[in-house]
Design a protein around this motif. Structure first.
Motif, PDB file in Angstrom:
ATOM      1  N   GLU A 108      14.667  -2.824   0.371  1.00 11.82           N
ATOM      2  CA  GLU A 108      15.611  -3.881  -0.022  1.00 11.82           C
ATOM      3  C   GLU A 108      15.314  -4.401  -1.430  1.00 11.82           C
ATOM      4  O   GLU A 108      16.236  -4.686  -2.197  1.00 11.82           O
ATOM      5  N   TYR A 109      14.033  -4.504  -1.770  1.00 14.13           N
ATOM      6  CA  TYR A 109      13.667  -5.006  -3.095  1.00 14.13           C
ATOM      7  C   TYR A 109      14.071  -4.027  -4.196  1.00 14.13           C
ATOM      8  O   TYR A 109      14.534  -4.426  -5.263  1.00 14.13           O
ATOM      9  N   THR A 110      13.907  -2.737  -3.921  1.00 15.92           N
ATOM     10  CA  THR A 110      14.246  -1.749  -4.952  1.00 15.92           C
ATOM     11  C   THR A 110      15.726  -1.747  -5.296  1.00 15.92           C
ATOM     12  O   THR A 110      16.122  -1.245  -6.356  1.00 15.92           O
ATOM     13  N   GLN A 111      16.552  -2.321  -4.442  1.00 20.72           N
ATOM     14  CA  GLN A 111      17.995  -2.358  -4.713  1.00 20.72           C
ATOM     15  C   GLN A 111      18.348  -3.263  -5.895  1.00 20.72           C
ATOM     16  O   GLN A 111      19.418  -3.122  -6.480  1.00 20.72           O
ATOM     17  N   PHE A 112      17.444  -4.211  -6.230  1.00 20.78           N
ATOM     18  CA  PHE A 112      17.776  -5.107  -7.351  1.00 20.78           C
ATOM     19  C   PHE A 112      16.617  -5.305  -8.331  1.00 20.78           C
ATOM     20  O   PHE A 112      16.766  -6.017  -9.327  1.00 20.78           O
ATOM     21  N   ARG A 113      15.484  -4.649  -8.095  1.00 18.91           N
ATOM     22  CA  ARG A 113      14.308  -4.904  -8.936  1.00 18.91           C
ATOM     23  C   ARG A 113      14.575  -4.655 -10.418  1.00 18.91           C
ATOM     24  O   ARG A 113      14.122  -5.412 -11.277  1.00 18.91           O
ATOM     25  N   ARG A 242       2.750  -5.825   0.184  1.00 17.11           N
ATOM     26  CA  ARG A 242       3.638  -5.421   1.276  1.00 17.11           C
ATOM     27  C   ARG A 242       4.983  -4.940   0.752  1.00 17.11           C
ATOM     28  O   ARG A 242       5.596  -4.033   1.320  1.00 17.11           O
ATOM     29  N   ILE A 243       5.434  -5.522  -0.362  1.00 16.98           N
ATOM     30  CA  ILE A 243       6.775  -5.201  -0.857  1.00 16.98           C
ATOM     31  C   ILE A 243       6.781  -4.094  -1.907  1.00 16.98           C
ATOM     32  O   ILE A 243       7.662  -3.229  -1.901  1.00 16.98           O
ATOM     33  N   ILE A 244       5.786  -4.096  -2.829  1.00 14.91           N
ATOM     34  CA  ILE A 244       5.820  -3.073  -3.888  1.00 14.91           C
ATOM     35  C   ILE A 244       4.583  -2.184  -3.910  1.00 14.91           C
ATOM     36  O   ILE A 244       4.457  -1.315  -4.779  1.00 14.91           O
ATOM     37  N   GLY A 245       3.660  -2.405  -2.974  1.00 13.82           N
ATOM     38  CA  GLY A 245       2.448  -1.587  -2.991  1.00 13.82           C
ATOM     39  C   GLY A 245       1.644  -1.855  -4.251  1.00 13.82           C
ATOM     40  O   GLY A 245       1.404  -3.008  -4.604  1.00 13.82           O
ATOM     41  N   PHE A 246       1.227  -0.781  -4.936  1.00 19.67           N
ATOM     42  CA  PHE A 246       0.397  -0.944  -6.132  1.00 19.67           C
ATOM     43  C   PHE A 246       1.157  -0.613  -7.413  1.00 19.67           C
ATOM     44  O   PHE A 246       0.573  -0.236  -8.421  1.00 19.67           O
ATOM     45  N   THR A 253       1.994  -6.763 -15.716  1.00 17.55           N
ATOM     46  CA  THR A 253       0.639  -6.862 -15.175  1.00 17.55           C
ATOM     47  C   THR A 253       0.384  -5.699 -14.216  1.00 17.55           C
ATOM     48  O   THR A 253       1.302  -4.947 -13.874  1.00 17.55           O
ATOM     49  N   GLY A 254      -0.853  -5.596 -13.763  1.00 15.79           N
ATOM     50  CA  GLY A 254      -1.187  -4.544 -12.812  1.00 15.79           C
ATOM     51  C   GLY A 254      -0.664  -4.818 -11.417  1.00 15.79           C
ATOM     52  O   GLY A 254      -0.930  -4.039 -10.506  1.00 15.79           O
ATOM     53  N   GLY A 255       0.055  -5.925 -11.258  1.00 16.16           N
ATOM     54  CA  GLY A 255       0.589  -6.254  -9.938  1.00 16.16           C
ATOM     55  C   GLY A 255      -0.516  -6.707  -9.014  1.00 16.16           C
ATOM     56  O   GLY A 255      -1.203  -7.700  -9.273  1.00 16.16           O
ATOM     57  N   VAL A 256      -0.725  -5.982  -7.919  1.00 18.70           N
ATOM     58  CA  VAL A 256      -1.729  -6.365  -6.934  1.00 18.70           C
ATOM     59  C   VAL A 256      -3.122  -6.437  -7.556  1.00 18.70           C
ATOM     60  O   VAL A 256      -3.902  -7.356  -7.251  1.00 18.70           O
ATOM     61  N   SER A 257      -3.466  -5.514  -8.447  1.00 17.49           N
ATOM     62  CA  SER A 257      -4.803  -5.531  -9.057  1.00 17.49           C
ATOM     63  C   SER A 257      -5.023  -6.812  -9.863  1.00 17.49           C
ATOM     64  O   SER A 257      -6.115  -7.398  -9.845  1.00 17.49           O
ATOM     65  N   TYR A 258      -3.984  -7.261 -10.561  1.00 19.42           N
ATOM     66  CA  TYR A 258      -4.071  -8.516 -11.323  1.00 19.42           C
ATOM     67  C   TYR A 258      -4.233  -9.701 -10.377  1.00 19.42           C
ATOM     68  O   TYR A 258      -5.090 -10.571 -10.576  1.00 19.42           O
ATOM     69  N   LEU A 259      -3.430  -9.733  -9.333  1.00 20.65           N
ATOM     70  CA  LEU A 259      -3.470 -10.853  -8.397  1.00 20.65           C
ATOM     71  C   LEU A 259      -4.789 -10.920  -7.645  1.00 20.65           C
ATOM     72  O   LEU A 259      -5.301 -12.002  -7.351  1.00 20.65           O
ATOM     73  N   ARG A 260      -5.364  -9.758  -7.332  1.00 19.54           N
ATOM     74  CA  ARG A 260      -6.665  -9.752  -6.654  1.00 19.54           C
ATOM     75  C   ARG A 260      -7.746 -10.321  -7.556  1.00 19.54           C
ATOM     76  O   ARG A 260      -8.678 -10.992  -7.086  1.00 19.54           O
ATOM     77  N   ARG A 261      -7.629 -10.075  -8.844  1.00 17.98           N
ATOM     78  CA  ARG A 261      -8.607 -10.640  -9.775  1.00 17.98           C
ATOM     79  C   ARG A 261      -8.528 -12.165  -9.768  1.00 17.98           C
ATOM     80  O   ARG A 261      -9.541 -12.852  -9.886  1.00 17.98           O
ATOM     81  N   MET A 262      -7.321 -12.693  -9.601  1.00 18.81           N
ATOM     82  CA  MET A 262      -7.137 -14.143  -9.575  1.00 18.81           C
ATOM     83  C   MET A 262      -7.781 -14.785  -8.347  1.00 18.81           C
ATOM     84  O   MET A 262      -8.097 -15.966  -8.345  1.00 18.81           O
TER      85      MET A 262
END
Length: 278
Positions: A108-113, A242-246, A253-262
């Motif tokens: 569903e997210y890829t339909q408008f990302r 859950r929504i975009i993986g990695f 940003t690196g997405g999940v990798s950036y958020l994990r650093r936070m």
């Protein structure tokens, strides 16, 4: 036949011609017309409302944090405690919002990302303002706001005043528990780094809460808030994964990798470290 209930018979106002209504006071029409999906995807409305409501809650958090810091500087601690408790509950609301967003699947997210362009929550200036107020003062994070002189100036101004944690440490010192002079005189535009002397001060307070009751309450209000704040960060990470993986985030940003650093960022480090020695 039972007569339908009519609130006007009990005095309820039913006519608002020329009078202020609920919608007028809250500017409901304005609020409900700010959702402008750029695609035909059903779930884009969810995505927009999730982030808009989060920004509204963050606006209230900024309002409360400014007031709490001012109250602490004026030694009005009871009002400050209530405000800090309210901010913790605001972040509880923000945490609950992730549960709604997680109902959106990757498909569903890829339909408008792609319609998001380079926009990203990473660029939320209110979130940056909250972090700066609390003491996480990474000046490199000013760069995403350089294109808006007003926002950049507002964030820069925040770096010129003591953070909430700096004010808390000043209070500790003023109430008879020594804080190292280097900490009291430090450059407040930079992020506070964990200090053994500060940890020793909090240990003194925690070992004798009856003697230092007000400071003990202050410590727990700060910990309570950061607890909710950490949960918000964790829920952010898991929702994104859950929504975009990695995949890389839309803002680069690196997405999940950036958020994990936070997740490793500590706002009030000594209040967490002291627990080991108690």
């Amino acid at each position: 036949m039972i007569k339908p209930y009519d609130p006007s018979e009990e005095g309820a106002q039913m006519s608002f011609d020329g009078r202020m209504s609920y919608g007028d006071y809250l500017q409901i029409d304005t609020i409900l017309n700010t959702q402008k999906p750029l695609s035909t995807a059903h779930d884009e409305m969810l995505f927009i409302i999730q982030h808009q409501t989060s920004e509204l809650w963050m606006k209230l958090a900024v309002h409360e944090l400014h007031a709490a810091r001012a109250a602490m500087q004026e030694n009005r601690l009871e009002p400050a405690f209530k405000m800090l408790a309210r901010v913790a509950r605001i972040f509880e609301q923000l945490n609950n919002a992730w549960d709604v967003l997680r109902t959106m699947t990757p498909s569903e997210y890829t339909q408008f990302r792609e319609t998001l362009g380079q926009s990203s929550g990473f660029q939320s200036y209110q979130y940056r303002q909250i972090e700066y107020i609390l003491g996480n003062r990474n000046q490199s994070m000013l760069k995403p706001h350089a294109h808006r002189e007003d926002i950049h100036a507002m964030l820069k101004k925040e770096l010129d005043v003591p953070s909430l944690y700096d004010v808390a440490l000043q209070l500790v010192h003023a109430n008879g528990v020594d804080i190292p002079k280097a900490i009291l005189d430090r450059d407040v535009s930079k992020t506070h780094v964990a200090d053994e002397g500060v940890e020793a001060a909090w240990a003194t307070i925690y070992k004798d809460p009856d003697k230092y009751w007000v400071l003990y309450q202050l410590a727990e209000k700060l910990v309570d808030f950061e607890d909710y704040f950490r949960r918000w960060r964790f829920n952010h990470v898991t929702t994104v994964e859950r929504i975009i993986g990695f995949k890389r985030g839309t803002g680069g940003t690196g997405g999940v990798s950036y958020l994990r650093r936070m997740l490793d960022v500590e706002l009030f480090p000594e209040l967490w470290h002291v627990r080991t020695q108690l």
